[in-house]
Motif scaffolding. Structure first.
Motif, PDB file in Angstrom:
ATOM      1  N   ALA A 146      -0.320 -17.193 -26.826  1.00  0.00           N
ATOM      2  CA  ALA A 146       0.205 -17.970 -25.411  1.00  0.00           C
ATOM      3  C   ALA A 146      -1.241 -18.516 -25.028  1.00  0.00           C
ATOM      4  CB  ALA A 146       0.347 -16.768 -24.770  1.00  0.00           C
ATOM      5  N   ARG A 147      -1.330 -19.573 -23.718  1.00  0.00           N
ATOM      6  CA  ARG A 147      -2.436 -20.180 -23.617  1.00  0.00           C
ATOM      7  C   ARG A 147      -3.312 -19.468 -21.921  1.00  0.00           C
ATOM      8  NH1 ARG A 147      -2.440 -26.462 -20.982  1.00  0.00           N
ATOM      9  NH2 ARG A 147      -5.060 -26.560 -20.264  1.00  0.00           N
ATOM     10  N   VAL A 148      -4.172 -18.980 -22.292  1.00  0.00           N
ATOM     11  CA  VAL A 148      -4.546 -18.107 -20.964  1.00  0.00           C
ATOM     12  C   VAL A 148      -5.959 -19.411 -19.885  1.00  0.00           C
ATOM     13  CG1 VAL A 148      -6.742 -16.201 -20.802  1.00  0.00           C
ATOM     14  CG2 VAL A 148      -5.461 -15.875 -22.618  1.00  0.00           C
ATOM     15  N   LEU A 149      -5.177 -19.025 -19.142  1.00  0.00           N
ATOM     16  CA  LEU A 149      -5.485 -19.994 -18.203  1.00  0.00           C
ATOM     17  C   LEU A 149      -6.578 -18.642 -16.868  1.00  0.00           C
ATOM     18  CD1 LEU A 149      -2.678 -22.255 -17.186  1.00  0.00           C
ATOM     19  CD2 LEU A 149      -4.602 -22.690 -18.398  1.00  0.00           C
ATOM     20  N   TYR A 150      -7.547 -18.733 -16.167  1.00  0.00           N
ATOM     21  CA  TYR A 150      -8.164 -18.228 -15.527  1.00  0.00           C
ATOM     22  C   TYR A 150      -9.032 -18.504 -14.426  1.00  0.00           C
ATOM     23  CZ  TYR A 150     -12.633 -19.456 -18.302  1.00  0.00           C
ATOM     24  OH  TYR A 150     -13.901 -20.039 -18.322  1.00  0.00           O
ATOM     25  N   VAL A 151      -8.771 -18.242 -13.205  1.00  0.00           N
ATOM     26  CA  VAL A 151      -9.448 -18.351 -12.439  1.00  0.00           C
ATOM     27  C   VAL A 151     -10.803 -17.052 -12.244  1.00  0.00           C
ATOM     28  CG1 VAL A 151      -8.139 -19.588 -11.340  1.00  0.00           C
ATOM     29  CG2 VAL A 151      -8.233 -17.620 -10.247  1.00  0.00           C
ATOM     30  N   HIS A 152     -12.042 -17.234 -11.252  1.00  0.00           N
ATOM     31  CA  HIS A 152     -13.053 -16.213 -11.234  1.00  0.00           C
ATOM     32  C   HIS A 152     -12.749 -15.451  -9.990  1.00  0.00           C
ATOM     33  CE1 HIS A 152     -15.207 -19.589 -12.917  1.00  0.00           C
ATOM     34  NE2 HIS A 152     -15.950 -18.761 -13.798  1.00  0.00           N
ATOM     35  N   GLY A 153     -12.820 -14.451 -10.111  1.00  0.00           N
ATOM     36  CA  GLY A 153     -12.890 -13.650  -9.151  1.00  0.00           C
ATOM     37  C   GLY A 153     -14.675 -12.961  -8.590  1.00  0.00           C
ATOM     38  N   ASN A 154     -14.667 -12.315  -7.543  1.00  0.00           N
ATOM     39  CA  ASN A 154     -16.154 -12.100  -7.056  1.00  0.00           C
ATOM     40  C   ASN A 154     -16.849 -11.215  -7.968  1.00  0.00           C
ATOM     41  OD1 ASN A 154     -13.444 -10.225  -6.341  1.00  0.00           O
ATOM     42  ND2 ASN A 154     -16.078  -9.136  -4.998  1.00  0.00           N
ATOM     43  N   SER A 212     -10.583 -13.351 -24.087  1.00  0.00           N
ATOM     44  CA  SER A 212     -10.700 -13.586 -25.061  1.00  0.00           C
ATOM     45  C   SER A 212     -10.058 -13.042 -26.401  1.00  0.00           C
ATOM     46  CB  SER A 212     -12.292 -13.686 -25.454  1.00  0.00           C
ATOM     47  OG  SER A 212     -13.409 -14.238 -24.831  1.00  0.00           O
ATOM     48  N   PHE A 213      -9.624 -11.655 -25.887  1.00  0.00           N
ATOM     49  CA  PHE A 213      -8.786 -10.403 -27.490  1.00  0.00           C
ATOM     50  C   PHE A 213      -7.477 -11.120 -26.649  1.00  0.00           C
ATOM     51  CE2 PHE A 213      -6.168  -7.338 -27.602  1.00  0.00           C
ATOM     52  CZ  PHE A 213      -6.636  -6.701 -29.180  1.00  0.00           C
ATOM     53  N   LEU A 214      -6.843 -11.659 -25.566  1.00  0.00           N
ATOM     54  CA  LEU A 214      -5.567 -12.451 -25.202  1.00  0.00           C
ATOM     55  C   LEU A 214      -4.850 -13.327 -26.311  1.00  0.00           C
ATOM     56  CD1 LEU A 214      -4.770 -10.808 -21.119  1.00  0.00           C
ATOM     57  CD2 LEU A 214      -4.397  -9.491 -23.646  1.00  0.00           C
ATOM     58  N   VAL A 215      -6.082 -14.095 -25.774  1.00  0.00           N
ATOM     59  CA  VAL A 215      -5.775 -15.851 -26.298  1.00  0.00           C
ATOM     60  C   VAL A 215      -5.900 -15.259 -27.854  1.00  0.00           C
ATOM     61  CG1 VAL A 215      -8.593 -16.136 -26.440  1.00  0.00           C
ATOM     62  CG2 VAL A 215      -6.212 -17.881 -25.473  1.00  0.00           C
ATOM     63  N   THR A 216      -6.189 -14.222 -28.774  1.00  0.00           N
ATOM     64  CA  THR A 216      -6.776 -14.603 -29.667  1.00  0.00           C
ATOM     65  C   THR A 216      -5.785 -13.900 -30.546  1.00  0.00           C
ATOM     66  OG1 THR A 216      -9.536 -13.762 -29.478  1.00  0.00           O
ATOM     67  CG2 THR A 216      -8.227 -12.859 -32.050  1.00  0.00           C
ATOM     68  N   MET A 217      -5.199 -12.399 -29.772  1.00  0.00           N
ATOM     69  CA  MET A 217      -4.143 -11.989 -30.645  1.00  0.00           C
ATOM     70  C   MET A 217      -2.618 -12.223 -29.895  1.00  0.00           C
ATOM     71  SD  MET A 217      -5.728  -9.052 -32.046  1.00  0.00           S
ATOM     72  CE  MET A 217      -6.726  -8.687 -32.544  1.00  0.00           C
ATOM     73  N   GLY A 218      -2.369 -12.999 -28.864  1.00  0.00           N
ATOM     74  CA  GLY A 218      -1.239 -13.313 -28.941  1.00  0.00           C
ATOM     75  C   GLY A 218      -0.921 -15.564 -29.409  1.00  0.00           C
TER      76      GLY A 218
END
Length: 200
Positions: free
Chosen positions: A49-57, A41-47
């Motif tokens: 760029a769009r943030v895409l993610y997948v889940h880790g375990n 959330s911080f990365l998408v707010t401060m930059g």
């Protein structure tokens, strides 16, 4: 196109010691799992760029508090600036927790995407949490890779497979970048910058 790949460990450069402007030249952020929701959330707010993610375990908390302003691409094929990006998160089963899959379950997930892959004419970047078996995975049971990813890579020949799960500090000689056929495999642990021309 400048893509920031992140996974498994929050990068102090972009988190603890962040300074305004450090994300200004990043066009896209891809997260490969096991990161704090607040960090994405911080990365998408401060930059910008769009943030895409997948889940880790270890991403159990995402169920109650998913990253705000970010896009989960689990079992999705999205196109950004001409790049076809596919998300297949999770790890092999080792403890029975969420986002863990048997080989059969992961292979079924990939089969369900065949029509979308055909319609899109293939895929450029495959985003996973766990690596493919034999390509950057660990020797221990919890960090083995998915064998079913190998025929998938051979068939669709994506330009890149980006993954996390295996921390580079697990072994001093562990490579960040590997190659299988036409696919470059990148371990996104903490952070890695991938620079590509726009489009395919």
């Amino acid at each position: 196109m400048k893509i920031l790949l992140v996974s498994d460990k929050e990068c102090p450069y972009y988190w603890d010691y962040y300074q305004p402007g450090r994300l200004a030249d990043i066009d896209l952020i891809i997260a490969c799992g096991d990161l704090k929701s607040q960090y994405l959330s911080f990365l998408v707010t401060m930059g910008r760029a769009r943030v895409l993610y997948v889940h880790g375990n270890h991403d159990q908390t995402y169920e109650k508090r998913p990253p705000e302003g970010c896009d989960c691409i689990e079992d999705q094929l999205v196109t950004i600036n001409g790049l076809r990006i596919l998300g297949l998160g999770g790890s092999p089963v080792y403890s029975g927790g969420p986002h863990q899959y048997t080989e059969r379950q992961m292979a079924r997930r990939m089969r369900k995407l065949r029509f979308r892959l055909w319609r899109a004419g293939g895929v450029d970047i495959v985003v996973t949490h766990s690596p493919a078996q034999g390509y950057g995975d660990g020797e221990d049971y919890a960090h083995r890779g998915f064998e079913c990813l190998l025929p998938f890579l051979d068939k669709y020949k994506p330009r890149y497979l980006v993954h996390g799960h295996v921390h580079l500090n697990y072994g001093a000689q562990r490579p960040r970048i590997l190659q299988r056929g036409e696919t470059t495999i990148i371990n996104a642990y903490e952070r890695y910058i991938l620079e590509l021309p726009d489009g395919r």
